[in-house]
Design a protein around this motif. Structure first.
Motif, PDB file in Angstrom:
ATOM      1  N   SER A 123      -0.267  -7.190   5.649  1.00 58.14           N
ATOM      2  CA  SER A 123       1.089  -7.701   5.855  1.00 58.14           C
ATOM      3  C   SER A 123       1.793  -6.858   6.923  1.00 58.14           C
ATOM      4  O   SER A 123       1.306  -5.770   7.301  1.00 58.14           O
ATOM      5  N   HIS A 124       2.966  -7.315   7.336  1.00 56.61           N
ATOM      6  CA  HIS A 124       3.775  -6.577   8.310  1.00 56.61           C
ATOM      7  C   HIS A 124       4.027  -5.150   7.814  1.00 56.61           C
ATOM      8  O   HIS A 124       3.862  -4.175   8.557  1.00 56.61           O
ATOM      9  N   ALA A 125       4.389  -5.033   6.522  1.00 57.15           N
ATOM     10  CA  ALA A 125       4.689  -3.697   5.978  1.00 57.15           C
ATOM     11  C   ALA A 125       3.429  -2.832   5.945  1.00 57.15           C
ATOM     12  O   ALA A 125       3.478  -1.622   6.224  1.00 57.15           O
ATOM     13  N   GLU A 126       2.307  -3.438   5.606  1.00 58.37           N
ATOM     14  CA  GLU A 126       1.047  -2.654   5.547  1.00 58.37           C
ATOM     15  C   GLU A 126       0.622  -2.180   6.947  1.00 58.37           C
ATOM     16  O   GLU A 126       0.161  -1.056   7.104  1.00 58.37           O
ATOM     17  N   ILE A 127       0.821  -3.010   7.951  1.00 57.68           N
ATOM     18  CA  ILE A 127       0.510  -2.578   9.328  1.00 57.68           C
ATOM     19  C   ILE A 127       1.475  -1.442   9.706  1.00 57.68           C
ATOM     20  O   ILE A 127       1.086  -0.465  10.353  1.00 57.68           O
TER      21      ILE A 127
END
Ligand SMILES: C[S@@+](CC[C@H](N)C(=O)[O-])C[C@H]1O[C@@H](n2cnc3c(N)ncnc32)[C@H](O)[C@@H]1O
Length: 268
Positions: free
Chosen positions: A220-224
């Motif tokens: 996800s965006h947060a994980e990236i």
């Protein structure tokens, strides 16, 4: 200056390999029937998968140019470099800065077999190919040190690499080790797969890769964002590759967002 490392590893044509499937998506010739079969299976589920591969290649080109222009960095460490595809990173860098120094790293024997094409650079610059796994970052840093001066800024390119390394296989540790070795003013250039834009098809694609024995993870965006901790993101942040400094004119990106995020972070 050119040099290569040899590693007598066998090319396994009994199962698909990420470098060769990507080559098939890009219309290359350095792939085998098993790679084409997986490529066709993915394309039957996600017809524009080849567009995503092309968009990724173009992100590499734009990001390399932006880094050269906006940071003045002249040294590149490109891990998961892939089968040579023109223009290669060193060709882009050395067309702007002939003295640019580039170290390529990949763990696939087919990349090693074609690595000579990565070594034809300018006489003022330097290129080197190191056969190594991204999960051995210390070995990579040791191999790269003969060409790159780690007391000066380096652009670490992890382009379409990290979705082949799960968190539990050390994705964050390898990024942390590599970024820790860089001096302030260095940067991390990253693209990686996400299911944020097209969850259903990405899920099917992951299932097809996994069934073929290839690890593939979407983040996800947060994980990236976790890969960029401690770094300052360049504008426009973490976005679909097509929205990162989009190209204009004839090279303008076609279609909507692709299932890969791209971003560049600067180490302060
Ligand atoms: C999709 S290709 C991307 C090639 C190139 N970076 C680009 O974006 O055009 C991913 C590459 O990462 C390499 N790769 C995957 N896992 C790796 C690992 N653990 N260590 C080193 N290379 C790896 C593959 O062999 C392949 O060449």
């Amino acid at each position: 200056m050119t040099e290569t490392e040899s590693a007598g590893r066998r090319i396994d044509t009994s199962r698909p390999h990420p470098a060769r499937v990507y080559d098939w998506f890009l219309g290359g010739k350095d792939n085998y029937p098993v790679d084409e079969e997986l490529g066709r299976r993915i394309t039957s589920m996600q017809a524009d998968a080849p567009r995503h591969a092309r968009a990724n290649r173009r992100f590499m080109e734009r990001a390399t140019r932006v880094v050269l222009r906006e940071t003045g960095i002249r040294q590149f460490l490109d891990i998961g470099s892939g089968i040579p595809t023109e223009p290669n990173l060193h060709q882009i860098a050395q067309s702007v800065a002939p003295d640019a120094r580039v170290v390529y790293v990949d763990n696939d024997p087919i990349v090693l077999a074609h690595a000579k094409a990565l070594l034809h650079g300018t006489p003022e610059g330097a290129t080197r190919y190191v056969q190594a796994d991204a999960r051995e970052p210390e070995r990579i840093l040791e191999g790269a040190a003969s060409v790159l001066d780690f007391d000066r800024p380096v652009a670490l390119s992890l382009i379409a690499l990290l979705h082949f390394v799960a968190d539990e296989d050390g994705a964050h540790e390898l990024v942390d080790t590599l970024v820790d070795a860089l001096t302030p003013g260095s940067c991390l250039v990253l693209s990686a797969m996400t299911a944020d834009f097209d969850p259903e098809n990405v899920r099917k694609g992951i299932a097809a890769y996994t069934a073929s024995g290839v690890t593939l993870v979407a983040r996800s965006h947060a994980e990236i964002g976790r890969f960029f901790k401690g770094l300052d993101l360049m504008e426009p942040g973490i976005v679909s590759l097509t929205d990162w400094h989009p190209s204009a004119g004839e090279d303008a990106e076609e279609g909507g967002p692709v299932s890969l995020y791209g971003a560049v972070g600067i180490k302060r």
